[in-house]
Design a protein around this motif. Structure first.
Motif, PDB file in Angstrom:
ATOM      1  N   LYS A  67      -4.137   9.498 -13.175  1.00  0.00           N
ATOM      2  CA  LYS A  67      -3.981  10.953 -13.193  1.00  0.00           C
ATOM      3  C   LYS A  67      -2.706  11.371 -13.928  1.00  0.00           C
ATOM      4  O   LYS A  67      -2.420  12.555 -14.048  1.00  0.00           O
ATOM      5  N   ASN A  87      -1.168   1.797  -1.209  1.00  0.00           N
ATOM      6  CA  ASN A  87      -1.989   0.584  -1.100  1.00  0.00           C
ATOM      7  C   ASN A  87      -1.483  -0.338   0.005  1.00  0.00           C
ATOM      8  O   ASN A  87      -2.265  -0.864   0.795  1.00  0.00           O
TER       9      ASN A  87
ATOM     10  N   ARG B 201     -14.767   1.876  -6.116  1.00  0.00           N
ATOM     11  CA  ARG B 201     -13.711   0.985  -5.652  1.00  0.00           C
ATOM     12  C   ARG B 201     -14.142  -0.478  -5.666  1.00  0.00           C
ATOM     13  O   ARG B 201     -15.168  -0.842  -5.091  1.00  0.00           O
ATOM     14  N   LEU B 365     -12.373   8.606  -9.381  1.00  0.00           N
ATOM     15  CA  LEU B 365     -11.295   7.676  -9.131  1.00  0.00           C
ATOM     16  C   LEU B 365     -11.819   6.257  -9.311  1.00  0.00           C
ATOM     17  O   LEU B 365     -12.872   5.910  -8.780  1.00  0.00           O
ATOM     18  N   LEU B 366     -11.094   5.459 -10.070  1.00  0.00           N
ATOM     19  CA  LEU B 366     -11.498   4.077 -10.310  1.00  0.00           C
ATOM     20  C   LEU B 366     -10.412   3.178  -9.723  1.00  0.00           C
ATOM     21  O   LEU B 366      -9.284   3.181 -10.197  1.00  0.00           O
ATOM     22  N   LEU B 367     -10.752   2.443  -8.665  1.00  0.00           N
ATOM     23  CA  LEU B 367      -9.738   1.617  -7.995  1.00  0.00           C
ATOM     24  C   LEU B 367     -10.090   0.145  -8.135  1.00  0.00           C
ATOM     25  O   LEU B 367     -11.199  -0.272  -7.821  1.00  0.00           O
ATOM     26  N   PRO B 392      -5.300  -4.418  -3.959  1.00  0.00           N
ATOM     27  CA  PRO B 392      -5.498  -3.268  -4.844  1.00  0.00           C
ATOM     28  C   PRO B 392      -4.300  -3.094  -5.781  1.00  0.00           C
ATOM     29  O   PRO B 392      -3.162  -3.370  -5.385  1.00  0.00           O
TER      30      PRO B 392
END
Ligand SMILES: [Zn+2]
Lengths: 190, 596
Positions: A67, A87, B201, B365-367, B392
């Protein structure tokens, strides 16, 4: 705790925990927060994983480096640190053992480095389970141990919840050690 | 350039920012872009698949479908395979030129940039680049550097299976838990993803960076030679071997339509018509396919997910067209298989979609996660994991280490990637020495090592001696290429011209390399007196003087030669620094400081 700070970009006064400046919209420098505070969740053992996950995605949508692809170097850097903190906090709260430890730490209980059993009978119980799980021969035997473990884990979690209510932190810690072994055996079984 | 065929002339001008999605493959590369809500593939001679092949003709590189009527043994194939080994190794060594894997890939990236600009009739620097999920950090940064040298501004590096899942999520509105089984020419990846509204995700990923469809061709060729000629493939001359394997590849592809094929095969002394049954192909590739299935099972176990709760398996990569793969997966997992988006194109398509959203904004959103654990070597040659696999990203972790000898004034920090406990079984990414510690008893110093893994999967490591506050005193660093950090700064900041001019990029890279080297040597000057003969010191100082003069000029080759000289002259010295008095291992960990 301080309740306000100045935006690093426009210098207006904003809330200490504000992620984005209300005046100029710029991402703020990350502040050190307890994992529960990262998600604005009550500091207690019981957790609603669905709510945690929703909050996690909401924060990610706000903070993720994707973003900030055209943002300034500072904001890019902050976004990277923010997202890492989110996270880490998500991981800590999502796992029973690490959530217990975070809560103990917050309660001021000193976790000693030495994670051994105070109670010999607990040690024996774990050793026996360990041996049983190592010598599994059939699928049905495996299933049996698994359901046995599941019951034990559930029981331990219930105990922990109660100990927290009674502020018996030493007991919480002992149960937590037991829980971590039970979970390890369970994972190794697969 | 009149060589390029433009399939869709006259693209409407719009205000949207364009970003290429590039799937740089072992066998073929694909490039696409999202314009006016549509994915358009950049074609090379009317083909969407651009063979990842390079041919050097008097210094000039021909790429992809440009190459016609050249002897197969003069072509450079599968350059991507070298990245997992060492992207800086020389893979083309002739009197005319020496080229590393990065140089050769750069030609492919330049070519892609060129045909894209011709097609779009505008300059385009932005791209999202895909890499195998199981690529280690060296391979990732190598690919990134290569694209950078071709003039690209790599906005993101994303994992191939993740890109494919993103495309399925957006295009086919898939929701739920999905496995992506991605078998490329040279790599195998499997990822488990949760696709929901607006969030895509990755839960976990596994794979083998050295297992791919190319291996299937070789195994098939071996079987054919054994079955019909009683010969081993290894006994055949290299040129002919490549020809036979290519032939077997085309036979393999023909088996998509037939069950029996009559084909004439030439193995040098004899040429014979043979009748090949599909079963022979199936048998010869059974072993590697079983290997991929084991990797899928391990991933499910690790993620604590039962196959019955997985909603489907998505096939990606041209090699998954083999019928036997689909059959085996269904037999093993009893699962719905999806391959309705072209397995050759879907990765590039997902990358183009993501690139578009990055530059034009999006709610999606790409996680993703890191495929391999990262850590450092501790006492006894063991790896201490700092960022475990499937964490992550981005991920920042810090850990405190201490010394294990009294009065130790420096420590060596060896950065590792992999899953094994013993250092030597893992991949060493880098080594550096933190020196100038205040002499203290063993176990007293507190050295904070910080690992920062960014969203592209690129790692930055720093170390601070907490007592002196000395940060990053990197005295000897083995890896002296242009670092990703510097590269990014170049792209985003002052060197606007460098964006356009490749030669300038190379010159800047060389200058940074030289300056870094001089700094490193200056840092260890006090030790030079002890460890080098006065003769050696003098020589080193002379080269540095020359280098400083050349740095003011723009003579890249001269600076490069001096760098080589200096590296050569300081090689002994650098080794001595690492070997001498210093204790080699960072002491045992004293506590963990997961920032939360
Ligand atoms: Zn502001």
């Amino acid at each position: 705790m301080t309740s306000s700070k100045n935006c690093w970009s426009c210098n207006k006064t904003i809330g200490y925990k504000d992620l984005v400046c209300k005046a100029c919209g710029v991402l703020q420098k990350p502040v050190e927060l307890n994992p529960f505070d990262v998600f604005s969740l009550a500091k207690k053992f019981e957790i609603n994983k669905k709510i945690l996950e929703d909050k996690y995605f909401k924060l990610q949508s706000l903070l993720h480096p994707d973003k900030f692809i055209n943002a300034s170097q500072e904001e890019k850097h902050f976004s990277n640190v923010h997202t890492s903190l989110v996270n880490n906090a998500f991981k800590i709260l999502g796992d029973d053992v690490s959530r217990i430890k975070a809560l103990l730490e917050y309660s001021g209980y000193q976790i000693s480095e030495n994670e051994s059993f105070q109670d010999v009978s607990v040690l024996e119980e774990i050793m026996e389970l360990q041996n049983m799980s190592m010598s599994v021969e059939s699928e049905s035997e495996k299933k049996k141990i698994q359901s046995h473990l599941k019951v034990k884990i559930k029981k331990e979690i219930k105990k922990i919840s109660q100990f927290f209510n009674e502020k018996k932190y030493k007991d919480v810690h002992n149960s937590c050690i037991k829980l971590s072994y039970l979970q390890k055996i369970n994972i190794n079984l697969k | 350039m009149n060589l390029v065929n433009i399939s869709e002339p006259g693209i409407k001008k719009s205000s949207e920012a364009l970003c290429l999605g590039i799937d740089f493959g072992t066998t073929n590369s694909v490039c696409s872009v999202k314009i006016n809500k549509k994915i358009i593939y950049i074609e090379d001679f009317k083909k969407r698949l651009l063979p990842s092949v390079v041919f050097y003709e008097n210094q000039k590189a021909l790429v992809g479908n440009q190459i016609k009527n050249k002897s197969i043994s003069d072509l450079i194939f599968s350059v991507k395979r070298f990245f997992t080994d060492n992207p800086d190794q020389i893979i083309f060594d002739q009197v005319s030129a020496k080229k590393t894997a990065i140089d050769v890939s750069k030609e492919i990236f330049s070519y892609i940039k060129n045909i894209s600009e011709n097609f779009l009739k505008q300059n385009i620097d932005d791209c999202v680049l895909t890499v195998p999920a199981y690529f280690d950090e060296k391979a990732r940064s190598g690919i990134m550097r290569s694209a950078f040298l071709a003039g690209f501004n790599v906005r993101r590096l994303i994992n191939e299976p993740t890109a494919a899942a993103f495309a399925y999520g957006l295009e086919k509105k898939k929701r739920g838990l999905f496995l992506v089984y991605d078998l490329g020419g040279g790599t195998f990846d499997v990822s488990l993803l949760e696709l929901r509204e607006g969030v895509f995700r990755v839960i976990g990923t596994g794979g083998d960076a050295r297992l791919g469809g190319d291996d299937f061709d070789i195994l098939f060729a071996k079987s054919i030679l054994k079955e019909f000629f009683s010969t081993n493939l290894s006994e055949i001359k290299n040129d002919l071997k490549i020809k036979i394997v290519k032939k077997c590849q085309s036979i393999k592809e023909n088996f998509l339509k037939k069950n029996k094929i009559l084909e004439s095969i030439n193995i040098g002394e004899e040429e014979r018509k043979v009748n090949i049954d599909k079963e022979l192909l199936n048998k010869s590739v059974e072993e590697p396919i079983n290997k991929t299935i084991t990797i899928v099972e391990n991933l499910l176990n690790e993620c604590n997910v039962n196959i019955s709760s997985v909603d489907g398996l998505i096939l990606v990569g041209g090699s998954t067209r083999l019928e036997i793969i689909k059959n085996k997966l269904v037999e093993k997992f009893n699962i719905n298989i999806f391959s309705d988006l072209d397995p050759d194109l879907v990765v590039s398509c997902g990358a183009a979609m993501h690139g578009y959203e990055l530059l034009n904004g999006s709610k999606n959103l790409l996680l993703d996660v890191t495929p391999l654990s990262l850590g450092i070597e501790t006492m006894g040659g063991l790896m201490e994991k700092i960022i475990p696999r499937n964490s992550p990203i981005p991920a920042i972790r810090e850990q405190i280490f201490t010394t294990n000898e009294n009065s130790q004034t420096s420590i060596k920090i060896k950065i590792l990637q992999g899953e094994r406990e013993v250092t030597s079984a893992n991949n060493t990414l880098d080594e550096f020495v933190l020196s100038g510690l205040e002499p203290k008893p063993a176990g007293i110093p507190r050295i904070k090592v910080r690992f920062s893994l960014d969203v592209d999967g690129i790692l930055f490591v720093s170390a601070i001696d907490e007592s002196s506050g000395k940060e990053n005193n990197l005295v000897v660093k083995t890896n002296d290429q242009l670092s990703i950090q510097e590269m990014r700064e170049l792209v985003s900041s002052s060197f606007q011209n460098a964006k356009k001019d490749i030669d300038l990029r190379l010159l800047i890279e060389t200058k940074i390399k030289a300056t870094k080297l001089i700094n490193e040597i200056n840092n260890v000057k006090p030790m030079m007196k002890k460890l080098c003969s006065s003769e050696e010191s003098k020589e080193i100082n002379n080269i540095i003087k020359l280098m400083k003069v050349e740095l003011k000029s723009d003579n890249k080759d001269k600076i490069n030669n001096l760098i080589d000289d200096l590296n050569e002259k300081t090689k002994n010295f650098a080794q001595k620094i690492i070997d001498s008095n210093f204790s080699n291992f960072v002491g045992k960990e004293i506590d963990t400081m997961d920032k939360s």
